[in-house]
Design a protein around this motif. Structure first.
Motif, short mmCIF file in Angstrom:
data_model
loop_
_atom_site.label_atom_id
_atom_site.label_comp_id
_atom_site.label_asym_id
_atom_site.label_seq_id
_atom_site.Cartn_x
_atom_site.Cartn_y
_atom_site.Cartn_z
N ILE A 201 0.30 12.70 4.20
CA ILE A 201 1.41 12.03 3.54
C ILE A 201 1.07 10.57 3.30
CG2 ILE A 201 3.81 11.27 3.80
CD1 ILE A 201 4.28 13.79 5.51
N ARG A 202 0.56 9.91 4.32
CA ARG A 202 0.31 8.47 4.20
C ARG A 202 -0.78 8.16 3.17
NH1 ARG A 202 -0.16 6.22 9.64
NH2 ARG A 202 1.84 7.30 9.68
N ASP A 203 -1.71 9.07 2.96
CA ASP A 203 -2.74 8.85 1.94
C ASP A 203 -2.16 9.03 0.54
OD1 ASP A 203 -4.67 8.29 3.82
OD2 ASP A 203 -5.49 10.33 3.86
N VAL A 204 -1.31 10.04 0.37
CA VAL A 204 -0.67 10.25 -0.94
C VAL A 204 0.20 9.05 -1.30
CG1 VAL A 204 0.98 11.69 -2.22
CG2 VAL A 204 -0.72 12.76 -0.73
N LEU A 205 0.90 8.48 -0.31
CA LEU A 205 1.81 7.37 -0.58
C LEU A 205 1.08 6.06 -0.85
CD1 LEU A 205 4.76 8.05 1.90
CD2 LEU A 205 4.48 8.75 -0.49
N MET B 163 4.62 10.28 12.65
CA MET B 163 5.48 11.20 11.93
C MET B 163 6.78 10.52 11.52
SD MET B 163 7.22 14.73 13.33
CE MET B 163 8.28 13.81 14.46
N HIS B 164 7.36 9.76 12.44
CA HIS B 164 8.60 9.05 12.12
C HIS B 164 8.36 8.01 11.03
CE1 HIS B 164 10.41 10.06 16.34
NE2 HIS B 164 10.65 11.01 15.45
N ALA B 165 7.22 7.34 11.08
CA ALA B 165 6.91 6.35 10.04
C ALA B 165 6.78 7.03 8.67
CB ALA B 165 5.62 5.61 10.39
N ASP B 166 6.11 8.19 8.62
CA ASP B 166 5.98 8.92 7.35
C ASP B 166 7.35 9.36 6.85
OD1 ASP B 166 3.23 8.66 7.41
OD2 ASP B 166 2.87 10.66 8.24
N SER B 167 8.18 9.87 7.75
CA SER B 167 9.51 10.34 7.37
C SER B 167 10.36 9.20 6.83
CB SER B 167 10.19 10.98 8.59
OG SER B 167 11.51 11.38 8.28
N ASP B 168 10.29 8.05 7.51
CA ASP B 168 11.06 6.88 7.05
C ASP B 168 10.56 6.41 5.69
OD1 ASP B 168 12.52 6.99 9.37
OD2 ASP B 168 11.43 5.36 10.37
N GLU B 169 9.25 6.43 5.50
CA GLU B 169 8.69 6.01 4.21
C GLU B 169 9.17 6.94 3.09
OE1 GLU B 169 5.95 3.47 1.95
OE2 GLU B 169 6.96 3.32 3.89
#
Length: 473
Positions: free
Chosen positions: A288-292, A96-102
């Motif tokens: 989120i990570r797939d969309v990014l 979650m933190h990685a997604d938020s930072d991205e």
């Protein structure tokens, strides 16, 4: 003057903080048993925007967003995986933190975990029992007695009779009334040891609703400014938060002049896919990570904020492409004026005033973004020093929402993340071949190369001095 739509009053209200110049805000966060999807992204992006605007307006903000790290779904997933609860939740908190930072989002000032607040939850449950608003059922669960609190339903604007009509007639789990909700769940024999805590009511774990009341009251006090979350939390989660928080503080008979648990309740709209609410049960959710993998994080944030936070938003790749086109237009205006000046965004700046008026109208980001587009048009029309000043104002106003802070050329050349997109090196090779064709006066070939690049989403712009610049379409 900031106005906020308060779900509790169902109207816009002038924002008046409890302590002048300071704002305390609590947002319901994630239940960490899987990767975050774009519904989670909307909550994070919306309240990141809210906090940014409050701070830009001069408020000192204490921003709390919790983590639910004990829950039925978490227990089920950990058992299925054959791993301890903490291993599962820590892994997905890191994700979650990685997604938020991205996504370029601020971290909350406090990010409490439910399992660190068991003592506070038990204290609140004990107070509710003392106030005769909670009881222990024969099966061991401790439940909140909803019908003993006449004001229950104020947030959802429903009477107890209306709510009761929508419930199943059968009473399960030892509840006295179908509306009653669990505060403390009695441990089941088959559940792992790391899912239970000792309590005056036997081993067990907290219900979902009590955790937010306990954490919010501990970190922000029994009366604070803003509570936020997704629209799906309005009932029953936030309704139950009010009931148990005010029930613990005031008992059954809160007086009219007693301070409410929260002054302003804010709820962001759902994300929809093909006009249906996005949900895991329908299988129409996107991580989120797939969309990014396919879209720039700034594009996803822009997509989220070009629609008002209270409105539902329809998700599709086409909508994200449209958002990217909007950012391309803004960055293209900035690319004409390399370098920036420091500008003062005071009330005397007409662009800043229009922007602030929009944001102060219940955080109306669509209108604020429209101001950015109007400003970009002015940048395109003007020349010289005025052009530079307008571009700097555009970048500064965009920065309030964390947009337009990158090198314009780098953004314009970033384009799609699709695997089949032309790399910058390949584009430069095509440009070199086109230059050679023009020097050989083979203009048909030069035009063909330009068209080939355009067909693959690359726009060429010939500048004075024989320079060719490019950007993604």
């Amino acid at each position: 003057m900031l106005q906020i739509y308060n779900t509790l009053s169902r109207s816009k209200q002038v924002f008046k903080p409890i302590v002048p110049g300071k704002v305390k805000i609590y947002v319901c966060g994630m239940t960490v048993y899987d990767f975050c999807h774009i519904g989670h992204a909307r909550v994070m992006v919306v309240f990141d925007m809210v906090v940014r605007w409050l701070r830009a307006s001069g408020y000192e903000v204490l921003y709390v967003r919790n983590i639910t790290d004990i829950d039925d779904k978490i227990i089920q997933r950990a058992i299925k995986n054959g791993e301890p609860i903490a291993d599962l939740t820590n892994r997905f908190i890191e994700a979650m933190h990685a997604d938020s930072d991205e996504l370029g989002l601020m971290h909350p000032d406090q990010e409490p975990r439910a399992t660190d607040y068991i003592k506070q939850m038990q204290g609140m449950i004990g107070k509710l029992i003392e106030n005769e608003l909670a009881y222990q059922a024969d099966e061991g669960d401790v439940n909140f007695a909803v019908r003993l609190l006449p004001r229950y339903g104020q947030l959802s604007n429903k009477s107890l009779d209306e709510l009761h009509a929508g419930e199943r007639v059968a009473i399960v789990g030892g509840k006295r009334d179908p509306l009653d909700f669990v505060l403390w769940k009695s441990a089941k024999a088959e559940e792992p040891a790391d899912t239970r805590w000792a309590s005056p009511w036997g081993e067990g774990r907290p219900g979902w609703h009590i955790e937010c009341s306990a954490m919010a009251c501990d970190l922000l006090g029994e009366h604070f400014d803003i509570h936020g979350g997704g629209a799906d939390l309005q009932f029953p989660h936030h309704e139950n938060e009010i009931a148990q928080s005010e029930g613990a503080l005031y008992g059954k008979n809160r007086q009219a002049d007693d301070a409410p648990f929260v002054n302003y309740w804010m709820h962001n709209g759902h994300i929809r896919v093909n006009q249906e609410k996005m949900s895991k049960s329908l299988g129409n959710f996107f991580l989120i990570r797939d969309v990014l993998k396919s879209f720039d994080p700034e594009v996803l944030r822009f997509f989220m904020l070009k629609v008002h936070y209270r409105s539902p938003i329809n998700y599709s790749d086409a909508q994200l492409e449209e958002a990217r086109s909007g950012l391309v237009r803004l960055y293209t205006a900035l690319a004409q004026t390399p370098g920036s000046q420091t500008v003062t965004l005071d009330p005397h700046n007409p662009w800043a005033k229009r922007f602030a008026d929009a944001m102060n109208d219940d955080f109306n980001t669509p209108v604020a973004i429209a101001v950015l587009f109007d400003l970009a048009s002015e940048v395109n029309r003007t020349q010289g020093e005025e052009k530079q000043m307008l571009a700097s104002t555009l970048q500064a106003l965009g920065g309030v929402l964390n947009f337009l802070q990158r090198d314009p050329t780098a953004f314009l050349q970033s384009g799609s993340k699709q695997a089949d997109a032309l790399s910058p090196a390949m584009i430069e090779e095509h440009i070199a071949a086109r230059v050679a064709a023009k020097q050989a006066k083979d203009f048909a070939k030069a035009d063909s190369i330009r068209k080939t690049l355009l067909d693959q989403g690359v726009v060429l712009e010939d500048k004075p001095g024989g320079i060719t610049e490019w950007r993604r379409a």
